[in-house]
Design a protein around this motif. Structure first.
Motif, short mmCIF file in Angstrom:
data_model
loop_
_atom_site.label_atom_id
_atom_site.label_comp_id
_atom_site.label_asym_id
_atom_site.label_seq_id
_atom_site.Cartn_x
_atom_site.Cartn_y
_atom_site.Cartn_z
N THR A 18 0.46 -30.44 -159.73
CA THR A 18 0.40 -29.22 -160.42
C THR A 18 -1.10 -28.74 -160.67
O THR A 18 -1.53 -27.69 -160.71
N ASN A 19 -1.95 -29.91 -160.57
CA ASN A 19 -3.35 -29.59 -160.82
C ASN A 19 -3.93 -28.91 -159.66
O ASN A 19 -5.31 -28.21 -159.67
N VAL A 20 -3.48 -29.15 -158.26
CA VAL A 20 -4.18 -28.69 -157.12
C VAL A 20 -3.83 -26.86 -157.01
O VAL A 20 -4.20 -26.48 -156.08
N SER A 21 -2.91 -26.61 -157.58
CA SER A 21 -2.59 -25.11 -157.32
C SER A 21 -3.92 -24.17 -157.76
O SER A 21 -4.44 -24.66 -158.40
N ASN A 22 -4.08 -23.26 -156.59
CA ASN A 22 -5.13 -22.52 -156.65
C ASN A 22 -6.35 -23.19 -156.14
O ASN A 22 -7.38 -22.36 -156.27
N THR A 23 -6.19 -24.30 -155.57
CA THR A 23 -7.46 -25.02 -155.01
C THR A 23 -7.67 -24.19 -153.79
O THR A 23 -6.83 -23.96 -153.11
N THR A 60 3.52 -39.94 -150.02
CA THR A 60 3.85 -39.25 -148.90
C THR A 60 5.81 -39.28 -148.87
O THR A 60 6.25 -40.27 -149.60
N PRO A 61 6.31 -38.35 -148.47
CA PRO A 61 5.77 -36.81 -147.96
C PRO A 61 5.34 -36.07 -148.95
O PRO A 61 5.93 -36.15 -149.88
N THR A 62 4.16 -35.41 -148.66
CA THR A 62 3.63 -34.34 -149.46
C THR A 62 3.23 -33.10 -148.66
O THR A 62 2.72 -33.49 -147.73
N VAL A 63 3.92 -32.01 -149.05
CA VAL A 63 3.74 -30.76 -148.49
C VAL A 63 3.09 -29.79 -149.36
O VAL A 63 3.43 -29.60 -150.35
N THR A 64 2.13 -29.20 -148.68
CA THR A 64 1.25 -28.33 -149.15
C THR A 64 1.15 -26.89 -148.82
O THR A 64 0.83 -26.82 -147.29
N PHE A 65 1.57 -25.88 -149.42
CA PHE A 65 1.54 -24.57 -148.65
C PHE A 65 0.07 -24.01 -149.04
O PHE A 65 -0.25 -23.70 -150.37
N VAL A 66 -0.65 -23.27 -148.17
CA VAL A 66 -1.77 -22.85 -148.11
C VAL A 66 -1.60 -21.45 -147.86
O VAL A 66 -1.24 -21.00 -146.50
N GLU A 67 -2.20 -20.22 -148.74
CA GLU A 67 -2.20 -18.69 -148.29
C GLU A 67 -3.55 -18.31 -148.29
O GLU A 67 -4.05 -18.43 -149.48
N GLY A 114 -6.37 -19.36 -147.67
CA GLY A 114 -7.27 -20.55 -148.22
C GLY A 114 -7.09 -21.17 -149.35
O GLY A 114 -7.95 -21.69 -150.10
N ILE A 115 -6.06 -20.70 -150.20
CA ILE A 115 -5.83 -21.03 -151.61
C ILE A 115 -4.36 -21.95 -151.59
O ILE A 115 -3.17 -21.41 -150.94
N VAL A 116 -4.16 -23.02 -152.18
CA VAL A 116 -3.09 -23.75 -152.36
C VAL A 116 -2.03 -23.11 -153.29
O VAL A 116 -2.51 -22.66 -154.49
N THR A 117 -0.58 -22.71 -152.93
CA THR A 117 0.00 -22.05 -153.70
C THR A 117 1.11 -22.79 -154.27
O THR A 117 1.87 -22.59 -155.19
N ARG A 118 1.31 -23.96 -153.52
CA ARG A 118 2.49 -24.99 -154.04
C ARG A 118 2.05 -26.27 -153.28
O ARG A 118 1.79 -26.38 -152.27
N GLN A 119 2.56 -27.44 -154.06
CA GLN A 119 2.59 -28.78 -153.43
C GLN A 119 3.67 -29.62 -154.20
O GLN A 119 3.75 -29.51 -155.21
N SER A 120 4.39 -30.22 -153.20
CA SER A 120 5.33 -31.13 -153.69
C SER A 120 5.31 -32.33 -153.04
O SER A 120 5.11 -32.48 -151.82
#
Length: 165
Positions: free
Chosen positions: A31-36, A134-141, A143-149
């Protein structure tokens, strides 16, 4: 009241509490990395040794994995199917293994060909995104992280496919 104070109930509660305690840092990191911002980070393709600049102009998925991770392999099969069916482009799926050397990864890739871009990030991404499991999936749009799980996600593959629609 005594029927609720059984050993099995106590053990069940203790197990649930232990899992929550152990998983809390991972959930908080996610949750802390959203908008990174992820911009102009250079990674190296393990197979071709070319440098790739993760710029702000595209959408991509960062998939953090390890060769010893059974849930990672299950998720990799799901992403492989999505890529082969054209729902996700190969160049938009970047597999990052921050836990093992590129040599170990290359041996795994040779035995298990996946249509992914496997990269060595020098732990830049894993440190920036606080990858702990792991596994960790990070969505980037853009240049901004929009979601990580983290972990196997029943709907994660659908979210990944929706990202590129």
């Amino acid at each position: 009241m005594k029927k609720y104070l059984t050993i099995s109930n106590f053990v069940t509660i203790a197990i649930i509490a232990a899992v929550l305690y152990l998983q809390a840092p991972t959930w908080l990191a996610n949750t802390n990395v959203s908008n990174t911002k992820i911009s102009n980070i250079i990674v190296r393709d393990i197979e071709s040794n070319y440098e790739i600049n993760l710029d702000n102009s595209q959408k991509y998925i960062l998939f953090f994995w390890a060769t010893w991770c059974a849930p990672c392999k299950a998720e990799m099969q799901r992403y492989k199917s999505s890529i082969e069916s054209g729902k996700i482009k190969k160049e938009n799926f970047i597999a990052v293994n921050p836990f093992e050397t590129p040599d170990i990864q290359a041996k795994f890739i040779k035995k298990n060909p996946y249509p992914f871009t496997f990269v060595d990030d020098g732990k830049k991404l894993s440190n920036l995104l606080e990858i702990r499991a792991t596994p960790t999936v990070t969505f980037v749009e853009k240049g901004i992280v929009t979601r990580q799980s983290t972990g196997i996600s029943i709907i994660g593959i659908f979210r990944a496919e929706w990202l590129f629609q």
